[in-house]
Design a protein around this motif. Structure first.
Motif, PDB file in Angstrom:
ATOM      1  N   VAL A 283       0.818  -1.310   0.183  1.00  0.00           N
ATOM      2  CA  VAL A 283      -0.010  -0.031   0.005  1.00  0.00           C
ATOM      3  C   VAL A 283       0.991   1.223   0.032  1.00  0.00           C
ATOM      4  CG1 VAL A 283       0.014   0.040   2.407  1.00  0.00           C
ATOM      5  CG2 VAL A 283      -1.728   1.123   0.983  1.00  0.00           C
ATOM      6  N   ASN A 284       0.778   2.057  -0.903  1.00  0.00           N
ATOM      7  CA  ASN A 284       1.569   3.464  -1.019  1.00  0.00           C
ATOM      8  C   ASN A 284       0.892   4.497  -0.489  1.00  0.00           C
ATOM      9  OD1 ASN A 284       3.634   2.023  -2.662  1.00  0.00           O
ATOM     10  ND2 ASN A 284       2.003   1.610  -4.138  1.00  0.00           N
ATOM     11  N   PRO A 285       1.643   5.548   0.020  1.00  0.00           N
ATOM     12  CA  PRO A 285       1.150   6.621   0.641  1.00  0.00           C
ATOM     13  C   PRO A 285       0.881   7.716  -0.465  1.00  0.00           C
ATOM     14  CG  PRO A 285       3.616   6.729   0.767  1.00  0.00           C
ATOM     15  CD  PRO A 285       3.301   5.524   0.217  1.00  0.00           C
ATOM     16  N   GLY A 286      -0.244   8.457   0.007  1.00  0.00           N
ATOM     17  CA  GLY A 286      -0.713   9.677  -1.185  1.00  0.00           C
ATOM     18  C   GLY A 286       0.064  11.044  -0.668  1.00  0.00           C
ATOM     19  N   ASN A 287      -0.603  11.981  -0.923  1.00  0.00           N
ATOM     20  CA  ASN A 287       0.266  13.450  -0.534  1.00  0.00           C
ATOM     21  C   ASN A 287      -0.229  13.903   0.737  1.00  0.00           C
ATOM     22  OD1 ASN A 287       1.305  13.701  -3.448  1.00  0.00           O
ATOM     23  ND2 ASN A 287      -0.747  14.395  -4.288  1.00  0.00           N
ATOM     24  N   ALA A 288      -1.261  13.186   1.348  1.00  0.00           N
ATOM     25  CA  ALA A 288      -1.730  13.966   2.641  1.00  0.00           C
ATOM     26  C   ALA A 288      -1.832  12.523   3.478  1.00  0.00           C
ATOM     27  CB  ALA A 288      -3.143  14.439   2.323  1.00  0.00           C
ATOM     28  N   LEU A 289      -1.383  12.955   4.654  1.00  0.00           N
ATOM     29  CA  LEU A 289      -1.253  11.859   5.520  1.00  0.00           C
ATOM     30  C   LEU A 289      -1.958  11.969   6.794  1.00  0.00           C
ATOM     31  CD1 LEU A 289       0.077   8.975   7.022  1.00  0.00           C
ATOM     32  CD2 LEU A 289       1.671  10.644   7.925  1.00  0.00           C
ATOM     33  N   TYR A 290      -3.228  11.197   6.958  1.00  0.00           N
ATOM     34  CA  TYR A 290      -4.038  11.257   8.390  1.00  0.00           C
ATOM     35  C   TYR A 290      -3.482  10.626   9.575  1.00  0.00           C
ATOM     36  CZ  TYR A 290      -8.458  11.523  10.990  1.00  0.00           C
ATOM     37  OH  TYR A 290      -9.387  11.855  12.073  1.00  0.00           O
ATOM     38  N   GLN A 291      -3.079  11.219  10.650  1.00  0.00           N
ATOM     39  CA  GLN A 291      -2.214  10.833  11.549  1.00  0.00           C
ATOM     40  C   GLN A 291      -3.122  10.764  12.884  1.00  0.00           C
ATOM     41  OE1 GLN A 291       1.837  12.507  12.068  1.00  0.00           O
ATOM     42  NE2 GLN A 291       1.427  13.971  10.386  1.00  0.00           N
ATOM     43  N   LYS A 292      -4.227  11.020  12.924  1.00  0.00           N
ATOM     44  CA  LYS A 292      -5.052  10.984  14.163  1.00  0.00           C
ATOM     45  C   LYS A 292      -5.678   9.447  14.132  1.00  0.00           C
ATOM     46  CE  LYS A 292      -6.435  15.735  14.604  1.00  0.00           C
ATOM     47  NZ  LYS A 292      -7.411  17.033  14.366  1.00  0.00           N
ATOM     48  N   PRO A 293      -6.031   8.992  15.199  1.00  0.00           N
ATOM     49  CA  PRO A 293      -6.671   7.603  15.163  1.00  0.00           C
ATOM     50  C   PRO A 293      -7.219   7.119  14.256  1.00  0.00           C
ATOM     51  CG  PRO A 293      -6.475   8.418  17.663  1.00  0.00           C
ATOM     52  CD  PRO A 293      -6.322   9.645  16.317  1.00  0.00           C
ATOM     53  N   LEU A 294      -7.050   5.919  13.724  1.00  0.00           N
ATOM     54  CA  LEU A 294      -7.738   5.292  12.786  1.00  0.00           C
ATOM     55  C   LEU A 294      -8.445   3.913  13.400  1.00  0.00           C
ATOM     56  CD1 LEU A 294      -9.130   4.479   9.978  1.00  0.00           C
ATOM     57  CD2 LEU A 294      -7.025   3.428   9.319  1.00  0.00           C
ATOM     58  N   VAL A 295      -9.731   3.667  13.428  1.00  0.00           N
ATOM     59  CA  VAL A 295     -10.286   2.526  14.000  1.00  0.00           C
ATOM     60  C   VAL A 295     -10.837   1.797  12.896  1.00  0.00           C
ATOM     61  CG1 VAL A 295     -11.919   1.554  15.361  1.00  0.00           C
ATOM     62  CG2 VAL A 295     -10.469   3.375  16.504  1.00  0.00           C
ATOM     63  N   VAL A 296     -10.585   0.499  12.810  1.00  0.00           N
ATOM     64  CA  VAL A 296     -11.141  -0.301  11.590  1.00  0.00           C
ATOM     65  C   VAL A 296     -12.002  -1.519  12.478  1.00  0.00           C
ATOM     66  CG1 VAL A 296     -10.682  -1.854   9.982  1.00  0.00           C
ATOM     67  CG2 VAL A 296      -9.271   0.070  10.321  1.00  0.00           C
ATOM     68  N   LEU A 297     -13.554  -1.479  11.945  1.00  0.00           N
ATOM     69  CA  LEU A 297     -14.247  -2.120  12.711  1.00  0.00           C
ATOM     70  C   LEU A 297     -14.329  -3.618  11.875  1.00  0.00           C
ATOM     71  CD1 LEU A 297     -17.331  -0.141  13.504  1.00  0.00           C
ATOM     72  CD2 LEU A 297     -15.376  -0.641  14.900  1.00  0.00           C
ATOM     73  N   ILE A 298     -14.185  -4.695  12.407  1.00  0.00           N
ATOM     74  CA  ILE A 298     -14.273  -6.065  11.749  1.00  0.00           C
ATOM     75  C   ILE A 298     -15.192  -7.034  12.660  1.00  0.00           C
ATOM     76  CG2 ILE A 298     -12.324  -5.927  10.388  1.00  0.00           C
ATOM     77  CD1 ILE A 298     -10.737  -7.796  12.604  1.00  0.00           C
TER      78      ILE A 298
END
Length: 413
Positions: A283-298
């Motif tokens: 997976v490759n980065p883009g021009n903007a990085l979201y650095q705050k918490p990411l929660v993934v529901l599974i």
């Protein structure tokens, strides 16, 4: 050829056995040694005296693959036998099979729903529930027990008769009912599992962003992330099948460098029986990085492409997976045909972590385990989503750092 003769029935068994033996990447994970399968199922195919018996023999055979990508099309005799259904869905919760939802009906506006959400099922058609589960799941192909129970929940109320008897526990009392079953075309299955949050993305309470993978189109990703970029955290809900393959467009916002997230294997067609390495994906980065918490529901509803996306998002700079193990069937599906007009499938690509870690049958394991409760389902709650929202807004802390992790629902796995 609706009902093949014994020669074609044996061809069906041999063809299926050989395709799995030479081309299925997860043959080594089946509960029964694959070399024992031919002799085990040979009598069923020889003795299949009609179309229904043949279809049941095939159904029992493909269940042995222990893969949730295994499906069977063309089961005309089975479908014609089981032609009624009561408009409910069942769910395995807290080691009980309960009524989890009522399905709207289309042609009987005054249909009388006798069962209530949260009823615990103890008997069905005068058979104890443990026996019913054992009988019905023997005909359900799935990667693991929870995946079997998920499929059972959608099929549980299918019956060959217009009336089904059922006994449930409601408010500590045992109650028995005769259910009025309907033809499937009278039941609005489009309303099953309708998302509680409408739209591909939104901002929830507490300035928490929410993305529904089941409603997110590729062209929506940049718009969604632009609108959610100033939130205090983002929830990506992978409990539905993706509307479109958005992994690359979405994943680029959460990684700061190219990172491998999956290693694939597959059959070497030039050398049947060899399962070869098909390389690793990044997976490759883009021009903007979201650095705050990411929660993934599974959970067990996250199967195949949602699992693939979860593996990629796990590589994010600030990601926590919340819920329960995913369905445990990743990789593209392979399709083929059997005599009698039957079509079936299995996972044709082996999917692993870059270090070789397994995902098939296990699923993607959450960092924080949260599962629904009977009481929560009665109240119409989405307990995974509620838990995720409740853990944002604490100085940007991740789930595992939050003091509420002492609550058993938030214990790390």
């Amino acid at each position: 050829m609706a009902y093949p003769d014994v020669g074609y029935r044996l061809l069906s068994l041999y063809r299926y056995w050989n395709i799995v033996h030479y081309f299925f990447p997860y043959k080594y994970l089946t509960d029964t040694n694959w070399r024992e399968i031919l002799s085990k199922h040979l009598p069923n195919f020889i003795k299949a005296e009609n179309e229904l018996a043949y279809e049941l023999a095939v159904t029992k055979l493909i269940e042995e693959v222990d893969d949730s990508h295994v499906l069977l099309w063309g089961k005309n005799a089975i479908f014609s036998q089981n032609k009624y259904q009561a408009p409910y869905i069942a769910k395995w919760v807290e080691k009980q099979l309960i009524v989890s939802s009522r399905i709207p009906v289309l042609k009987k506006p005054n249909y009388h729903y006798q069962l209530e959400v949260g009823d615990i099922i103890t008997e069905f058609n005068e058979m104890p529930i443990k026996e019913v589960i054992k009988q019905k799941t023997s005909l359900i192909a799935a990667s693991n027990f929870k995946a079997k129970m998920l499929r059972l929940g959608y099929q549980f109320f299918i019956d060959s008769k217009k009336l089904s008897s059922i006994t449930v526990i409601r408010k500590s009392k045992s109650l028995s009912f005769q259910l009025n079953n309907l033809p499937p075309n009278n039941i609005d299955f489009n309303q099953v599992d309708a998302p509680k949050v409408v739209g591909s993305h939104s901002i929830l309470r507490g300035n928490v962003g929410y993305i529904s993978i089941g409603q997110l189109a590729i062209n929506d990703v940049d718009l969604a992330m632009n609108e959610l970029f100033d939130t205090d955290g983002i929830i990506v809900d992978l409990r539905q099948y993706p509307k479109e393959p958005t992994l690359n467009e979405l994943g680029k916002y959460f990684v700061d460098k190219p990172v491998e997230f999956v290693s694939a294997t597959g059959a070497e067609l030039g050398n049947p029986g060899e399962i070869g390495n098909k390389g690793k994906l990044k997976v490759n980065p883009g021009n903007a990085l979201y650095q705050k918490p990411l929660v993934v529901l599974i959970n067990e509803e996250s199967q195949s492409q949602p699992e693939f996306i979860a593996m990629a998002l796990q590589k994010g700079v600030n990601t926590t997976l919340v819920g329960s193990n995913s369905g445990g069937a990743d990789g593209d599906m392979t399709f083929f045909y059997l005599p009698g007009g039957l079509k079936t499938s299995f996972s044709g690509v082996g999917i692993y972590y870059p270090n070789g870690g397994e995902t098939q049958r296990i699923g993607i394991t959450p960092d924080v385990r949260v599962e629904p409760t009977i009481e929560g389902i009665k109240k119409g709650k989405d307990e995974l989503l509620d838990a995720a929202i409740a853990n944002f807004g604490h100085s940007g802390q991740r789930f595992r750092d939050h003091p509420d992790s002492r609550d058993p629902r938030f214990l790390l796995t």
